[in-house]
Design an enzyme around this catalytic site. Structure first.
Site, PDB file in Angstrom:
ATOM      1  N   LYS A 123       0.878  -1.172   0.000  1.00 30.75           N
ATOM      2  CA  LYS A 123       0.000   0.000   0.000  1.00 30.75           C
ATOM      3  C   LYS A 123       0.909   1.214   0.000  1.00 30.75           C
ATOM      4  O   LYS A 123       2.081   1.126   0.385  1.00 30.75           O
ATOM      5  CB  LYS A 123      -0.861  -0.004   1.275  1.00 30.75           C
ATOM      6  CG  LYS A 123      -2.090   0.854   1.208  1.00 30.75           C
ATOM      7  CD  LYS A 123      -3.311   0.083   0.752  1.00 30.75           C
ATOM      8  CE  LYS A 123      -4.530   0.970   0.732  1.00 30.75           C
ATOM      9  NZ  LYS A 123      -5.746   0.244   0.419  1.00 30.75           N
ATOM     10  N   GLY A 178     -25.591   2.279   4.251  1.00 31.21           N
ATOM     11  CA  GLY A 178     -24.753   2.953   3.251  1.00 31.21           C
ATOM     12  C   GLY A 178     -25.181   2.593   1.837  1.00 31.21           C
ATOM     13  O   GLY A 178     -24.981   1.466   1.396  1.00 31.21           O
ATOM     14  N   GLY A 238     -24.031   3.857  -1.013  1.00 34.16           N
ATOM     15  CA  GLY A 238     -23.068   4.486  -1.917  1.00 34.16           C
ATOM     16  C   GLY A 238     -22.848   3.584  -3.113  1.00 34.16           C
ATOM     17  O   GLY A 238     -23.755   2.859  -3.530  1.00 34.16           O
ATOM     18  N   LYS A 239     -21.615   3.606  -3.618  1.00 31.76           N
ATOM     19  CA  LYS A 239     -21.330   2.840  -4.839  1.00 31.76           C
ATOM     20  C   LYS A 239     -21.571   1.341  -4.613  1.00 31.76           C
ATOM     21  O   LYS A 239     -22.232   0.691  -5.403  1.00 31.76           O
ATOM     22  CB  LYS A 239     -19.876   3.096  -5.277  1.00 31.76           C
ATOM     23  CG  LYS A 239     -19.640   4.548  -5.707  1.00 31.76           C
ATOM     24  CD  LYS A 239     -18.254   4.773  -6.234  1.00 31.76           C
ATOM     25  CE  LYS A 239     -17.166   4.692  -5.173  1.00 31.76           C
ATOM     26  NZ  LYS A 239     -17.247   5.747  -4.126  1.00 31.76           N
ATOM     27  N   VAL A 240     -21.040   0.814  -3.511  1.00 33.54           N
ATOM     28  CA  VAL A 240     -21.184  -0.624  -3.257  1.00 33.54           C
ATOM     29  C   VAL A 240     -22.610  -0.952  -2.818  1.00 33.54           C
ATOM     30  O   VAL A 240     -23.238  -1.886  -3.329  1.00 33.54           O
ATOM     31  CB  VAL A 240     -20.182  -1.100  -2.177  1.00 33.54           C
ATOM     32  CG1 VAL A 240     -20.373  -2.584  -1.893  1.00 33.54           C
ATOM     33  CG2 VAL A 240     -18.747  -0.832  -2.601  1.00 33.54           C
ATOM     34  N   GLY A 241     -23.128  -0.178  -1.861  1.00 36.05           N
ATOM     35  CA  GLY A 241     -24.453  -0.454  -1.291  1.00 36.05           C
ATOM     36  C   GLY A 241     -25.536  -0.516  -2.364  1.00 36.05           C
ATOM     37  O   GLY A 241     -26.439  -1.361  -2.293  1.00 36.05           O
TER      38      GLY A 241
HETATM   39  P1  NAD Z   1     -19.281   5.517  -0.951  1.00 34.60           P
HETATM   40  O1  NAD Z   1     -18.594   6.696  -0.383  1.00 34.60           O
HETATM   41  O2  NAD Z   1     -19.693   5.525  -2.387  1.00 34.60           O
HETATM   42  O3  NAD Z   1     -20.587   5.179  -0.091  1.00 34.60           O
HETATM   43  C1  NAD Z   1     -20.674   5.241   1.292  1.00 34.60           C
HETATM   44  C2  NAD Z   1     -22.101   5.639   1.651  1.00 34.60           C
HETATM   45  O4  NAD Z   1     -22.260   5.534   3.067  1.00 34.60           O
HETATM   46  C3  NAD Z   1     -22.446   7.074   1.276  1.00 34.60           C
HETATM   47  O5  NAD Z   1     -23.656   7.114   0.533  1.00 34.60           O
HETATM   48  C4  NAD Z   1     -22.585   7.776   2.631  1.00 34.60           C
HETATM   49  O6  NAD Z   1     -23.549   8.828   2.607  1.00 34.60           O
HETATM   50  C5  NAD Z   1     -23.046   6.632   3.510  1.00 34.60           C
HETATM   51  N1  NAD Z   1     -22.840   6.831   4.952  1.00 34.60           N
HETATM   52  C6  NAD Z   1     -21.794   7.449   5.591  1.00 34.60           C
HETATM   53  N2  NAD Z   1     -21.975   7.412   6.931  1.00 34.60           N
HETATM   54  C7  NAD Z   1     -23.136   6.735   7.152  1.00 34.60           C
HETATM   55  C8  NAD Z   1     -23.855   6.377   8.331  1.00 34.60           C
HETATM   56  N3  NAD Z   1     -23.427   6.697   9.551  1.00 34.60           N
HETATM   57  N4  NAD Z   1     -25.027   5.714   8.175  1.00 34.60           N
HETATM   58  C9  NAD Z   1     -25.486   5.384   6.948  1.00 34.60           C
HETATM   59  N5  NAD Z   1     -24.847   5.708   5.809  1.00 34.60           N
HETATM   60  C10 NAD Z   1     -23.680   6.372   5.902  1.00 34.60           C
HETATM   61  O7  NAD Z   1     -18.294   4.283  -0.665  1.00 34.60           O
HETATM   62  P2  NAD Z   1     -18.300   2.851  -1.357  1.00 34.60           P
HETATM   63  O8  NAD Z   1     -17.308   2.806  -2.460  1.00 34.60           O
HETATM   64  O9  NAD Z   1     -19.699   2.408  -1.587  1.00 34.60           O
HETATM   65  O10 NAD Z   1     -17.648   1.975  -0.179  1.00 34.60           O
HETATM   66  C11 NAD Z   1     -18.402   1.633   0.965  1.00 34.60           C
HETATM   67  C12 NAD Z   1     -17.477   0.924   1.965  1.00 34.60           C
HETATM   68  O11 NAD Z   1     -16.934  -0.249   1.356  1.00 34.60           O
HETATM   69  C13 NAD Z   1     -16.271   1.769   2.410  1.00 34.60           C
HETATM   70  O12 NAD Z   1     -15.984   1.451   3.751  1.00 34.60           O
HETATM   71  C14 NAD Z   1     -15.149   1.264   1.518  1.00 34.60           C
HETATM   72  O13 NAD Z   1     -13.873   1.434   2.128  1.00 34.60           O
HETATM   73  C15 NAD Z   1     -15.501  -0.203   1.398  1.00 34.60           C
HETATM   74  N6  NAD Z   1     -14.957  -0.838   0.191  1.00 34.60           N
HETATM   75  C16 NAD Z   1     -15.266  -0.360  -1.035  1.00 34.60           C
HETATM   76  C17 NAD Z   1     -14.742  -0.966  -2.170  1.00 34.60           C
HETATM   77  C18 NAD Z   1     -15.063  -0.456  -3.557  1.00 34.60           C
HETATM   78  O14 NAD Z   1     -14.706  -1.144  -4.531  1.00 34.60           O
HETATM   79  N7  NAD Z   1     -15.746   0.659  -3.713  1.00 34.60           N
HETATM   80  C19 NAD Z   1     -13.895  -2.098  -2.048  1.00 34.60           C
HETATM   81  C20 NAD Z   1     -13.620  -2.597  -0.755  1.00 34.60           C
HETATM   82  C21 NAD Z   1     -14.162  -1.958   0.359  1.00 34.60           C
END
Ligand code: NAD
Length: 360
Positions: free
Chosen positions: A83, A183, A185-188
């Site tokens: 990293k 959450g 976001g992108k993953v959710g």
């Molecule tokens: P993102 O920033 O697109 O989405 C995160 C979402 O969580 C946002 O919509 C935000 O408003 C919401 N949020 C923040 N605090 C909150 C709370 N207290 N209650 C409810 N919702 C809340 O991020 P992402 O890319 O979807 O990633 C989500 C998680 O997965 C992160 O922890 C990230 O490190 C992990 N992750 C992501 C990937 C990837 O490929 N994107 C890979 C491995 C791990």
């Protein structure tokens, strides 16, 4: 703690190599941490972040690079763990010259370390870094890259969740289960789609009103609550933390009504003792770094020349890996996180040892 004092710490952490990179003209200050190359070149993203101190930046890169070694090992990749961190506020100091200076340092390692996106770095940044090094992945689709890694991250979480659900209720399906997604976001959002397709009833939370609006408009059948704290106390079977890390703490575990936890967030346990709290309450925890490996599987595939179907097949195997870990945990009477670490260490030792067989 400075650079020299760190030598003592490296003895205890076991890292292979830590590289400090500086370019005064562009303001670049980066640290590349290589924990292990036992399985192949170290892969892990570059975090661009305004750390409070050099010590904080160093501690983070040591921690994150070790985590990547374990994640990559269990993802079945022929890649070690590394990293990098760039110390500074990306909003203030990120520039083409700085990223390219960083790329030259990555290139100087001759392929011992592959970089990718992380907090504060994005796909277009990888395209800039790639002008100086070939050891970069997570590039844009126009450049033959894998694009948005959240697609297979969500797919892998879904697979890991199926394995945990199977161990708890006997069948590897979410059909008829109530799943809480924290959450959107992108993953959710991708995960939500897989859950609904499988017949789950979904309750979701997000602190961002735009995310809730998206859910209302696209999936009106989903029940929405305002934040993750409300979600844990809801009557759900499965809890999927997909927002920030540290969401499982003494209070949330005490309130949690789900029997299974499987989500994408990194470092979900606020402290190591939380895993025992979960076990004591009879809640099955699918380790975060195992189930969220779909993203790294996606970007790792790019090193061979990206093929979505091949990468998806690899991410589907997260189901098998999670099942193996949860069964091993049960058999050995240890928490799933401990079983996962043991399996990762075993693969690093067994496969790493093969390099001692001399080849001409
Ligand atoms: P993102 O920033 O697109 O989405 C995160 C979402 O969580 C946002 O919509 C935000 O408003 C919401 N949020 C923040 N605090 C909150 C709370 N207290 N209650 C409810 N919702 C809340 O991020 P992402 O890319 O979807 O990633 C989500 C998680 O997965 C992160 O922890 C990230 O490190 C992990 N992750 C992501 C990937 C990837 O490929 N994107 C890979 C491995 C791990």
């Amino acid at each position: 703690m400075g650079v020299f004092a760190t030598t003592d710490d490296l003895e205890t952490t076991g890292h292979e190599q830590v590289v400090f990179c500086q370019d005064k003209q562009t303001g670049l200050k980066a640290i590349i941490g290589i924990y292990s190359t036992a399985l192949g070149p170290a892969l892990g993203g570059t975090r661009f972040y305004p750390y409070a101190s050099e010590e904080a930046a160093l501690a983070d890169v040591l921690d994150l690079s070790r985590g990547m070694a374990y994640k990559n090992a269990l993802a079945g990749l022929d890649l070690g763990g590394g990293k990098a961190v760039i110390w500074g506020d990306p909003e203030q100091v990120k520039s083409e010259a700085l990223l390219r200076a960083y790329g030259r340092f990555v290139q100087s390692l001759g392929g011992r370390y592959y970089t990718a996106c992380d907090v504060g770095t994005y796909v277009p940044d990888m395209d800039v870094i790639a002008r100086e090094t070939r050891y970069v992945t997570g590039r844009s689709v126009e450049h033959g890259g894998a694009g948005d890694s959240s697609v297979l991250t969500a797919w892998g979480v879904f697979q890991g969740m199926r394995a945990a659900v199977e161990l708890t209720w006997g069948v590897p399906t979410l059909n008829g289960r109530r799943v809480g997604v924290a959450g959107l976001g992108k993953v959710g959002r991708h995960l939500l789609g897989h859950l609904l397709d499988d017949g789950a009833e979904v309750v979701a939370a997000d602190v961002n009103p735009r995310a809730l609006e998206w859910a209302r408009a696209t999936h009106p059948q989903v029940t929405l609550v305002e934040d993750a704290a409300a979600l844990v106390a809801t009557d759900i079977d499965v809890y999927a933390p997909c927002a920030l890390g540290g969401s499982l703490n003494d209070d949330t575990v005490a309130a949690l009504r789900a029997k299974v936890v499987a989500g994408s967030a990194n470092n979900q346990l606020a402290h190591p003792g939380v895993e025992k709290l979960l076990a004591d309450r009879g809640i099955l925890y699918a380790p975060d770094y195992v189930v969220n490996a779909g993203g790294v599987i996606q970007v790792a595939d790019e090193i061979e020349g990206f093929d979505f179907e091949r990468a998806k097949l690899r991410a589907t195997r997260i189901y098998d890996t999670t099942r193996e870990i949860l069964r091993l945990a049960e058999a050995d009477g240890v928490p799933p996180g401990v079983a996962a670490d043991r399996l990762a260490e075993r693969r690093m030792a067994e496969i790493g040892r093969l390099r001692t067989i001399h080849l001409r």
